[in-house]
Design an enzyme around this catalytic site. Structure first.
Site, PDB file in Angstrom:
ATOM      1  N   ASP A  38       0.851  -1.184   0.000  1.00  0.00           N
ATOM      2  CA  ASP A  38       0.000   0.000   0.000  1.00  0.00           C
ATOM      3  C   ASP A  38       0.889   1.237   0.000  1.00  0.00           C
ATOM      4  O   ASP A  38       2.035   1.196   0.459  1.00  0.00           O
ATOM      5  CB  ASP A  38      -0.916   0.015   1.230  1.00  0.00           C
ATOM      6  CG  ASP A  38      -2.168   0.847   1.017  1.00  0.00           C
ATOM      7  OD1 ASP A  38      -3.261   0.262   0.904  1.00  0.00           O
ATOM      8  OD2 ASP A  38      -2.059   2.084   0.954  1.00  0.00           O
ATOM      9  N   TYR A 157     -11.283   6.957 -15.230  1.00  0.00           N
ATOM     10  CA  TYR A 157     -11.547   5.765 -14.428  1.00  0.00           C
ATOM     11  C   TYR A 157     -12.205   4.686 -15.280  1.00  0.00           C
ATOM     12  O   TYR A 157     -11.848   3.501 -15.202  1.00  0.00           O
ATOM     13  CB  TYR A 157     -12.436   6.125 -13.243  1.00  0.00           C
ATOM     14  CG  TYR A 157     -12.637   4.998 -12.255  1.00  0.00           C
ATOM     15  CD1 TYR A 157     -11.707   4.766 -11.245  1.00  0.00           C
ATOM     16  CD2 TYR A 157     -13.760   4.182 -12.310  1.00  0.00           C
ATOM     17  CE1 TYR A 157     -11.887   3.733 -10.329  1.00  0.00           C
ATOM     18  CE2 TYR A 157     -13.949   3.155 -11.404  1.00  0.00           C
ATOM     19  CZ  TYR A 157     -13.011   2.933 -10.410  1.00  0.00           C
ATOM     20  OH  TYR A 157     -13.206   1.902  -9.515  1.00  0.00           O
ATOM     21  N   LYS A 161     -10.587   0.953 -15.969  1.00  0.00           N
ATOM     22  CA  LYS A 161     -11.211  -0.294 -15.540  1.00  0.00           C
ATOM     23  C   LYS A 161     -11.597  -1.175 -16.732  1.00  0.00           C
ATOM     24  O   LYS A 161     -11.575  -2.410 -16.629  1.00  0.00           O
ATOM     25  CB  LYS A 161     -12.411  -0.009 -14.640  1.00  0.00           C
ATOM     26  CG  LYS A 161     -12.022   0.582 -13.290  1.00  0.00           C
ATOM     27  CD  LYS A 161     -11.054  -0.329 -12.520  1.00  0.00           C
ATOM     28  CE  LYS A 161     -10.753   0.194 -11.129  1.00  0.00           C
ATOM     29  NZ  LYS A 161      -9.874  -0.721 -10.361  1.00  0.00           N
TER      30      LYS A 161
END
Length: 253
Positions: A38, A157, A161
């Site tokens: 992360d 976005y 995706k």
């Protein structure tokens, strides 16, 4: 901890919060040794402590997965620490500002594509040699409802995706004979910490209007994690190239 992933090495990105954290904890509860990656150091450290506190094994790597050096560190740490990488979960992602294409800045486009699509590409490319040498493995990507339609997010976005969906299907075809499976989940609305920084008066949010509505209930991160674990498990041994909506039927409307 012992279970269906007993002794297996698992990498989960975006493991510091939300779906990634839920997946990391769930894999560990099933006996996996988990590498939590992360960009948020506290989040990564917290999930490692949670797993270790429950008797599991976990390591953390902190950094931007859009950088090759961070990707190399993730894979090296997992291989050195676990001796193997059986499962890769490409989950880390960020939202865009719901911008329509004409309003997308270079910075927004490049950042969203780098985190959501380039990072999974880089990490998968780095992990594949280890999976191929071992005779197989499972890759699970986090796509989105925005990877199935054009009315669930902004241009950047949505493109990222859709790219994740294409990457997943290409992997499934190219490496099925070598024992590597690639699948994805397509979450609908889920209770995570992701915040959409959108100007509601801008063309993108205004154009989406009533189409940008989660037509199902808001899922818990653990529900998305359950789907990830299933796709990575031996129970899904003949499932390859699937993009599984986890959205209370939103994609069916």
């Amino acid at each position: 901890m012992a279970g269906q992933f007993d002794g297996r090495g698992v990498i989960v990105t975006g493991a510091g919060s939300g779906i990634g954290r839920a997946a990391a904890v769930a894999f560990a509860a099933q006996g996996a040794r988990v590498l939590a990656a992360d960009i948020d150091a506290k989040g990564a450290d917290d999930v490692v402590r949670e797993i270790e506190g429950a008797g599991g094994v976990a390591l953390a790597v902190v950094g931007d997965l859009g950088e090759q050096s961070v990707v190399d560190e993730v894979v090296r740490t997992a291989v050195d620490g676990f001796g193997r990488v059986d499962v890769l979960v490409n989950n880390a992602g960020i939202m865009d500002r719901m911008s329509a294409l004409a309003d997308v800045t270079d910075a927004e486009w490049e950042r969203v594509l780098r985190v959501n699509l380039t990072a999974p590409f880089l990490l998968t490319r780095a992990v594949l040699p280890h999976m191929l040498a071992a005779g197989g493995g499972a890759i699970v990507n986090t796509a989105s409802e925005a990877g199935l339609r054009g009315s669930a997010a902004g241009a950047a976005y949505t493109a990222s995706k859709h790219g994740v969906v294409g990457l997943t299907k290409s992997l499934a075809v190219m490496y099925r004979k070598q024992g590597v499976r690639a699948n994805a989940i397509a979450p609908g609305g889920t209770a995570t910490g992701i915040v959409v920084d959108a100007d509601q008066a801008a063309h993108g949010p205004a154009a989406l209007g009533p189409h940008f509505v989660n037509l199902g209930r808001i899922a818990r991160p653990e529900e998305q994690a359950a789907a990830i674990l299933f796709l990575a498990s031996d129970a899904a041994s003949d499932i390859n190239g699937v993009v599984l909506p986890v959205d209370d039927g939103w994609s069916a409307v």
